[in-house]
Scaffold this motif. Structure first.
Motif, short mmCIF file in Angstrom:
data_model
loop_
_atom_site.label_atom_id
_atom_site.label_comp_id
_atom_site.label_asym_id
_atom_site.label_seq_id
_atom_site.Cartn_x
_atom_site.Cartn_y
_atom_site.Cartn_z
N GLU A 51 -1.63 -13.98 1.27
CA GLU A 51 -1.03 -14.60 0.09
C GLU A 51 -0.42 -13.56 -0.84
N ILE A 52 -1.08 -12.39 -0.94
CA ILE A 52 -0.52 -11.29 -1.75
C ILE A 52 0.82 -10.86 -1.17
N ILE A 53 0.87 -10.68 0.14
CA ILE A 53 2.12 -10.28 0.80
C ILE A 53 3.21 -11.32 0.56
N ASP A 54 2.85 -12.60 0.59
CA ASP A 54 3.83 -13.66 0.36
C ASP A 54 4.35 -13.64 -1.07
N VAL A 55 3.44 -13.44 -2.04
CA VAL A 55 3.85 -13.40 -3.46
C VAL A 55 4.85 -12.26 -3.69
N PHE A 56 4.62 -11.13 -3.00
CA PHE A 56 5.47 -9.95 -3.22
C PHE A 56 6.40 -9.69 -2.04
N LYS A 57 6.89 -10.77 -1.45
CA LYS A 57 7.76 -10.63 -0.27
C LYS A 57 9.09 -9.96 -0.61
N ASP A 58 9.47 -9.96 -1.90
CA ASP A 58 10.71 -9.30 -2.29
C ASP A 58 10.51 -7.81 -2.59
N PHE A 59 9.29 -7.33 -2.42
CA PHE A 59 8.98 -5.92 -2.64
C PHE A 59 8.44 -5.31 -1.36
N LYS A 60 8.44 -3.99 -1.30
CA LYS A 60 7.82 -3.33 -0.17
C LYS A 60 6.31 -3.41 -0.30
N THR A 61 5.65 -3.90 0.74
CA THR A 61 4.19 -3.94 0.74
C THR A 61 3.67 -3.07 1.87
N ILE A 62 2.54 -2.44 1.62
CA ILE A 62 1.94 -1.53 2.60
C ILE A 62 0.52 -2.00 2.87
N ASP A 63 0.24 -2.22 4.14
CA ASP A 63 -1.10 -2.65 4.53
C ASP A 63 -1.96 -1.40 4.74
N ILE A 64 -2.71 -1.00 3.70
CA ILE A 64 -3.54 0.21 3.83
C ILE A 64 -4.98 -0.13 4.19
N GLY A 65 -5.30 -1.41 4.16
CA GLY A 65 -6.67 -1.79 4.47
C GLY A 65 -6.82 -3.29 4.43
N LYS A 66 -5.95 -3.97 5.16
CA LYS A 66 -5.93 -5.43 5.11
C LYS A 66 -7.28 -6.03 5.52
N GLU A 67 -7.96 -5.34 6.47
CA GLU A 67 -9.25 -5.86 6.90
C GLU A 67 -10.30 -5.79 5.79
N TYR A 68 -10.02 -4.96 4.78
CA TYR A 68 -10.89 -4.88 3.61
C TYR A 68 -10.25 -5.52 2.38
N GLY A 69 -9.14 -6.21 2.59
CA GLY A 69 -8.55 -7.01 1.52
C GLY A 69 -7.58 -6.29 0.63
N THR A 70 -7.12 -5.09 1.00
CA THR A 70 -6.27 -4.31 0.10
C THR A 70 -4.83 -4.21 0.60
N ILE A 71 -3.90 -4.54 -0.28
CA ILE A 71 -2.47 -4.42 -0.02
C ILE A 71 -1.87 -3.58 -1.15
N VAL A 72 -1.01 -2.64 -0.80
CA VAL A 72 -0.29 -1.85 -1.80
C VAL A 72 1.10 -2.45 -1.97
#
Length: 249
Positions: A40-61
């Motif tokens: 859902e975070i990735i979807d909210v910020f789909k117009d920005f660059k997102t980096i999956d640094i720890g998706k399994e632990y719930g963290t998106i940059v």
């Protein structure tokens, strides 16, 4: 925060930025916690660059301009598998459950413009009293991640705070767990101690806790070593600390 809120999610600035703001310091970076899932975070910020640094632990940059903002979903950490990271996480909609898994009371506060400061573990009181104290039992917090032992000393040094008695006792009891922590992570914490206003405080705490010989054994030879000359009135160890305190970061 506004973007998450507009989509119906709860979101807060959390941790160090809130602590620094309460101390009237400019935060170095901002961490966000939210009840939105990583997808859902990735979807909210789909117009920005997102980096999956720890998706399994719930963290998106999320990259916004020159800033990288860490956004983490509310979560409950499962039991630590190695004294470094949890076996996994369970997502939750409960902010309190997310905040109680954090390390120290002064880092447990959350804030947004609608609800103001949320302080469920008396972090502001400890901040005002200048105390470093774990959330809940110190033995449990340190065994979840042994690097917290060094973080405890680093915060004491950088903020010039006192470590609460039981927290300090468990710092000492859990010091050997640092043997399982990567040298990179230990180095980063030690560098932050060196960059504090008075590094000698942190280095003395490292010695008193028995940690210093584990990470810089070479310094042991300097304890109580007097140079027997008119230009040095302290042993080599304390002379080194005076130098470290008086040079530029």
């Amino acid at each position: 925060l506004d973007k998450l809120s507009e989509r119906g999610y709860r979101a807060y600035i959390v941790g160090g930025a809130v602590r620094d703001y309460c101390l009237k310091k400019e935060p170095v970076d901002f961490d966000i916690t939210t009840d939105a899932s990583p997808d859902e975070i990735i979807d909210v910020f789909k117009d920005f660059k997102t980096i999956d640094i720890g998706k399994e632990y719930g963290t998106i940059v999320v990259n916004i301009g020159e800033n990288n903002i860490e956004i983490t979903s509310f979560r409950i950490d499962l039991e630590s598998q190695d004294g470094r990271k949890p076996k996994g996480v369970i997502y939750t909609k409960n902010l309190e459950m997310d905040l109680k898994r954090r390390d120290f009371t002064i880092n447990s506060m959350a804030f947004n413009k609608d609800e103001g400061l949320i302080d469920l573990f008396n972090g502001l009181e400890d901040l005002n009293m200048g105390i470093i104290r774990t959330i809940g039992k110190p033995s449990e917090r340190f065994s979840e991640d042994y690097l917290r032992v060094l973080r405890c000393i680093r915060f004491s040094a950088s903020l010039d705070f006192t470590i609460e008695e039981e927290t300090w006792k468990e710092c000492i009891n859990n010091r050997y767990g640092l043997g399982d922590i990567s040298p990179d992570r230990i180095r980063e914490e030690f560098f932050k101690i060196l960059l504090s206003d008075k590094p000698s405080k942190g280095i003395r705490l490292l010695r008193e806790s028995g940690i210093l010989p584990m990470i810089i054994p070479e310094l042991e030879a300097t304890y109580d070593f007097y140079q027997q000359n008119p230009y040095h009135n302290k042993d080599v160890f304390n002379h080194i600390l005076d130098v470290v305190d008086n040079i530029e970061p």
